[in-house]
Scaffold this active site. Structure first.
Site, PDB file in Angstrom:
ATOM      1  N   SER A  22      67.058  37.369   8.950  1.00 39.75           N
ATOM      2  CA  SER A  22      68.509  37.313   9.130  1.00 39.75           C
ATOM      3  C   SER A  22      68.963  37.563  10.568  1.00 39.75           C
ATOM      4  CB  SER A  22      69.213  38.291   8.195  1.00 39.75           C
ATOM      5  OG  SER A  22      69.001  39.619   8.605  1.00 39.75           O
ATOM      6  N   LYS A  44      72.136  44.274  11.386  1.00 39.07           N
ATOM      7  CA  LYS A  44      73.105  43.194  11.625  1.00 39.07           C
ATOM      8  C   LYS A  44      73.824  43.456  12.945  1.00 39.07           C
ATOM      9  CE  LYS A  44      72.322  41.701   7.384  1.00 39.07           C
ATOM     10  NZ  LYS A  44      71.478  40.567   7.125  1.00 39.07           N
TER      11      LYS A  44
END
Length: 197
Positions: A66, A102
């Site tokens: 990700s 993230k």
């Protein structure tokens, strides 16, 4: 003592033999002291390292894709504890007994809008994202435009097509209590050691 007994009679050691034995005993004593102090120092350093790593500088290994191309699976990174970061910083946070990594996109009160091509607008300004190789709307089920709630930050992975992040109501925005820290340095692989931007 046995070496001084010959044919059942005791032979007294010479001065040089006594000096040799004293040197041997002293050397053994010094060796044991050095060994004990070395082991003590190693245990102390290891304990301090574990304490620092746990309390101040958590070390994490990246799993999944990700955050590609910024971070790849298998990378080992160091984070700094705290909630003091800016837009574009990479953070780690707890989610369902896992630690996710993230990038910070927006802060409490900011308005987020994302178009069909995956361009993100924060307060009606297009976000400059040189770290994203390919933009995509991805898994987005929040109602846009979306306002970031108080005490939380909006985060996205760099690989927008596969990342599940604040665009999904499954994860949502990240609160201060969830944050482990800001990712600042990559220590593995050796060819990629350095600060992370």
């Amino acid at each position: 003592m046995d070496k001084f007994i010959k044919n059942g009679e005791i032979e007294f050691p010479t001065v040089s033999q006594l000096e040799e034995e004293i040197k041997r005993v002293n050397y053994r004593h010094r060796y044991n002291n050095v060994l004990k102090s070395t082991i003590f120092i190693l245990i102390t350093v290891a304990a301090i390292s574990v304490l620092v790593a746990t309390l101040c500088l958590p070390v994490l290994q990246i799993y999944g894709s990700s955050m590609t191309p910024s971070l790849s699976e298998g990378d080992i990174v160091v984070s700094v504890k705290g909630f003091d970061f800016k837009q574009g910083d990479i953070v780690s946070f707890y989610y369902n007994n896992k630690i996710l990594v993230k990038r910070v996109i927006a802060f409490p009160g900011d308005w987020i809008d994302i178009d069909e091509d995956g361009n993100i607008y924060v307060n009606d300004v297009l976000l400059d994202e040189p770290y994203v190789a390919e933009k995509a709307l991805g898994e987005c089920d929040i109602e846009l435009p979306y306002q970031v709630p108080d005490g939380k930050v909006f985060v996205c992975g760099d690989h927008r097509a596969t990342s599940v992040d604040s665009r999904s109501s499954t994860i949502g925005c990240v609160s201060e209590e969830q944050v482990v820290g800001k990712i600042v340095f990559r220590v593995w692989p050796f060819g990629s050691i350095g600060y992370i931007r």
